[in-house]
Design a protein around this motif. Structure first.
Motif, PDB file in Angstrom:
ATOM      1  N   ASP A 320       0.826  -1.202   0.000  1.00 40.15           N
ATOM      2  CA  ASP A 320       0.000   0.000   0.000  1.00 40.15           C
ATOM      3  C   ASP A 320       0.864   1.258   0.000  1.00 40.15           C
ATOM      4  O   ASP A 320       0.556   2.236  -0.692  1.00 40.15           O
ATOM      5  CB  ASP A 320      -0.922   0.009   1.219  1.00 40.15           C
ATOM      6  CG  ASP A 320      -1.947  -1.122   1.186  1.00 40.15           C
ATOM      7  OD1 ASP A 320      -2.197  -1.662   0.096  1.00 40.15           O
ATOM      8  OD2 ASP A 320      -2.476  -1.465   2.258  1.00 40.15           O
ATOM      9  N   ARG A 324       1.026   4.299  -2.871  1.00 41.76           N
ATOM     10  CA  ARG A 324       0.883   5.718  -2.536  1.00 41.76           C
ATOM     11  C   ARG A 324       2.100   6.530  -2.972  1.00 41.76           C
ATOM     12  O   ARG A 324       1.968   7.641  -3.501  1.00 41.76           O
ATOM     13  CB  ARG A 324       0.682   5.872  -1.024  1.00 41.76           C
ATOM     14  CG  ARG A 324      -0.707   5.527  -0.539  1.00 41.76           C
ATOM     15  CD  ARG A 324      -0.814   5.676   0.964  1.00 41.76           C
ATOM     16  NE  ARG A 324      -2.188   5.530   1.427  1.00 41.76           N
ATOM     17  CZ  ARG A 324      -2.558   5.522   2.693  1.00 41.76           C
ATOM     18  NH1 ARG A 324      -1.626   5.649   3.642  1.00 41.76           N
ATOM     19  NH2 ARG A 324      -3.822   5.385   3.028  1.00 41.76           N
ATOM     20  N   PHE A 382       5.318   6.213   3.830  1.00 37.91           N
ATOM     21  CA  PHE A 382       3.886   6.012   4.041  1.00 37.91           C
ATOM     22  C   PHE A 382       3.576   4.751   4.846  1.00 37.91           C
ATOM     23  O   PHE A 382       2.410   4.370   4.972  1.00 37.91           O
ATOM     24  CB  PHE A 382       3.153   5.951   2.698  1.00 37.91           C
ATOM     25  CG  PHE A 382       3.091   7.275   1.975  1.00 37.91           C
ATOM     26  CD1 PHE A 382       2.596   8.395   2.617  1.00 37.91           C
ATOM     27  CD2 PHE A 382       3.536   7.388   0.664  1.00 37.91           C
ATOM     28  CE1 PHE A 382       2.535   9.617   1.953  1.00 37.91           C
ATOM     29  CE2 PHE A 382       3.474   8.596  -0.001  1.00 37.91           C
ATOM     30  CZ  PHE A 382       2.972   9.722   0.642  1.00 37.91           C
ATOM     31  N   ARG A 385       1.639   5.575   8.063  1.00 40.62           N
ATOM     32  CA  ARG A 385       1.301   6.999   8.039  1.00 40.62           C
ATOM     33  C   ARG A 385       0.370   7.275   6.871  1.00 40.62           C
ATOM     34  O   ARG A 385       0.495   6.656   5.820  1.00 40.62           O
ATOM     35  CB  ARG A 385       2.558   7.864   7.881  1.00 40.62           C
ATOM     36  CG  ARG A 385       3.610   7.656   8.940  1.00 40.62           C
ATOM     37  CD  ARG A 385       4.866   8.420   8.588  1.00 40.62           C
ATOM     38  NE  ARG A 385       5.986   8.044   9.440  1.00 40.62           N
ATOM     39  CZ  ARG A 385       7.254   8.288   9.149  1.00 40.62           C
ATOM     40  NH1 ARG A 385       7.564   8.920   8.031  1.00 40.62           N
ATOM     41  NH2 ARG A 385       8.217   7.916   9.978  1.00 40.62           N
ATOM     42  N   THR A 386      -0.507   8.210   7.062  1.00 41.79           N
ATOM     43  CA  THR A 386      -1.375   8.635   5.976  1.00 41.79           C
ATOM     44  C   THR A 386      -0.797   9.882   5.321  1.00 41.79           C
ATOM     45  O   THR A 386      -0.083  10.660   5.970  1.00 41.79           O
ATOM     46  CB  THR A 386      -2.786   8.944   6.490  1.00 41.79           C
ATOM     47  OG1 THR A 386      -2.698   9.931   7.522  1.00 41.79           O
ATOM     48  CG2 THR A 386      -3.447   7.682   7.051  1.00 41.79           C
ATOM     49  N   THR A 389      -3.044  16.007   4.503  1.00 43.61           N
ATOM     50  CA  THR A 389      -4.284  16.507   3.912  1.00 43.61           C
ATOM     51  C   THR A 389      -3.980  17.558   2.847  1.00 43.61           C
ATOM     52  O   THR A 389      -3.232  18.498   3.082  1.00 43.61           O
ATOM     53  CB  THR A 389      -5.170  17.130   5.011  1.00 43.61           C
ATOM     54  OG1 THR A 389      -5.384  16.149   6.030  1.00 43.61           O
ATOM     55  CG2 THR A 389      -6.508  17.557   4.443  1.00 43.61           C
TER      56      THR A 389
END
Length: 456
Positions: A320, A324, A382, A385-386, A389
């Motif tokens: 994932d 990203r 990542f 962690r996201t 924003t």
């Protein structure tokens, strides 16, 4: 984050300027002639964007021929302002229509604004619910394995066309729900014909509506598009009559069953335009992201080794993170755009009506204050962690966020492991591929060339 350009909250709302506001003026930008700026934007897009950002800051105007003024926005706070702004003033459908409507049709969710856009969006979105997508897992795996079996051993080849083969077959089976092999082959031929002609939209539009004969690019494009429309129309009519329509999981069947708040179904031409939208928004873009993923992994062996080890152990966290990071450092689309219908304030700038405001994915996702060593490929950034924003938005944002974002990610989560479990690859060149512009997308200049060295 506080932007030096951000004004009070009311200045970040994207609303019409009040009567007492100073007259609207375009932000500063390069002063080259418009035709020169157009050439740089087409032929050296990343160099041009980087240079403009260094010279003019986080908001600048790129002036193109025919009075097209693109106001690029590279500040996350101002990106948030655009995405959350007044959608009657900042019109995404209008910005897209001139280029996309001849291909996607007038009912495409990408060229609509206002209530009609929201209606179409609500009708499409349930087709990509997580439970429905999971039913497509085995189909995507089968398509991927069949493609891998055709790859040559020990001979360099370009991965992007192979990824396009996978994503196209997935679209035909999962989205269109075509089971007959002859009809699948016919649809693929028609899609490829349109795609090849559409890779140079600027040549197409230079010959649009001109009487240059049946072999001019625009005339050939219209014939190919109409042939695809006819094939899809036949598929839609056949599916409406299918006795098992309510039991089917493909997207076409779900669109035919969908009803809006007033109980209305989509008309055939609406369904057709949304199928074409899903095709061209989700086929080549996903294939290009997959090609970039492999190109980056093969040129960063530590990241590749860590990913393979995780996959062998049944994990998915680093997978994932790799997806990203690929979408961050190699976004397929550099900008999203909004046509300004009335003078509107974006931070410290009063942008005039007629301009196009462009949240810049490429520049925001390479900001040094958001990402350490931002040009480097580091999936570990990542892990656990996201993304920040409005500092990561490869699928756009707000009410216009790409409807197929979850499907694209889901497809990458299946194809990447299937390839890495089936073959061992090495890069065919010592350096990662350069970014080249193709139509509106950023693609590997050499197609992401690699070599199969072993099969598992």
């Amino acid at each position: 984050m506080t932007s030096p350009l951000a004004g009070p909250a009311e200045d970040l709302a994207g609303h019409q300027a009040g009567p007492a506001a100073p007259g609207p003026v375009l932000p500063d930008g390069p002063h080259h002639p418009r035709i020169v700026q157009a050439w740089l934007w087409l032929k050296k897009p990343t160099w041009f964007l980087d240079r403009c950002a260094r010279t003019y800051g986080e908001v600048f105007t790129m002036r193109l021929p025919l009075g097209n003024d693109l106001v690029h926005v590279a500040d996350p706070d101002l990106v948030k302002a655009v995405f959350g702004g007044n959608n009657d003033v900042l019109r995404a459908g209008e910005a897209n229509a001139a280029i996309l409507e001849p291909l996607l049709g007038p009912n495409s969710v990408l060229v609509l604004d206002g209530p009609e856009h929201m209606r179409q969006r609500k009708l499409i979105l349930p087709a990509f619910h997580g439970d429905r997508m999971r039913a497509w897992d085995s189909t995507i795996r089968d398509v991927t394995r069949a493609e891998i079996a055709r790859w040559p051993d020990g001979t360099p080849f370009a991965l992007r066309p192979r990824m396009q083969s996978i994503t196209l077959d997935v679209i035909v089976r999962v989205v269109f729900g075509v089971e007959d092999s002859a009809r699948r082959d016919d649809l693929r031929r028609r899609i490829v014909a349109v795609t090849r002609l559409g890779r140079n939209p600027f040549l197409l539009f230079a010959t649009r509506d001109r009487k240059l004969g049946p072999h001019a690019p625009w005339a050939r494009f219209i014939r190919a598009r109409d042939a695809l429309y006819a094939a899809l129309g036949a598929q839609i009519r056949d599916r409406r009559r299918a006795p098992d329509l309510e039991q089917r999981s493909d997207v076409l069947s779900q669109l035919l069953l969908a009803r809006d708040d007033e109980g209305r179904a989509m008309a055939d031409d609406e369904v057709r335009d949304e199928l074409v939208t899903l095709l061209f928004a989700g086929h080549e873009t996903t294939a290009t992201s997959l090609a970039w993923s492999f190109d980056l992994l093969l040129h960063h062996p530590r990241a590749l080794d860590r990913l393979v080890a995780e996959l062998d152990g049944g994990g998915s966290e680093y997978l994932d993170a790799t997806i990203r990071e690929t979408l961050r450092v190699r976004p397929v689309v550099a900008i999203v755009d909004r046509h300004v219908r009335e003078a509107t304030r974006i931070g410290g700038h009063l942008v005039p009506a007629g301009a196009v405001v462009c949240p810049n994915i490429y520049l925001v996702q390479r900001r040094e204050d958001l990402y350490e060593d931002p040009a480097a490929f580091r999936p570990e950034r990542f892990v656990g962690r996201t993304p920040p924003t409005f500092g990561w938005f490869p699928f756009g944002g707000g009410i216009r966020r790409c409807l197929g974002a979850s499907f694209a990610t889901f497809e990458m989560q299946i194809v990447l492991p299937e390839v890495l479990r089936s073959v061992t690859l090495r890069p065919a060149s010592p350096r990662p591929a350069r970014i080249r512009r193709e139509a509106v997308t950023f693609v590997p200049h050499d197609g992401a060339r690699c070599v199969v060295t072993a099969r598992r």
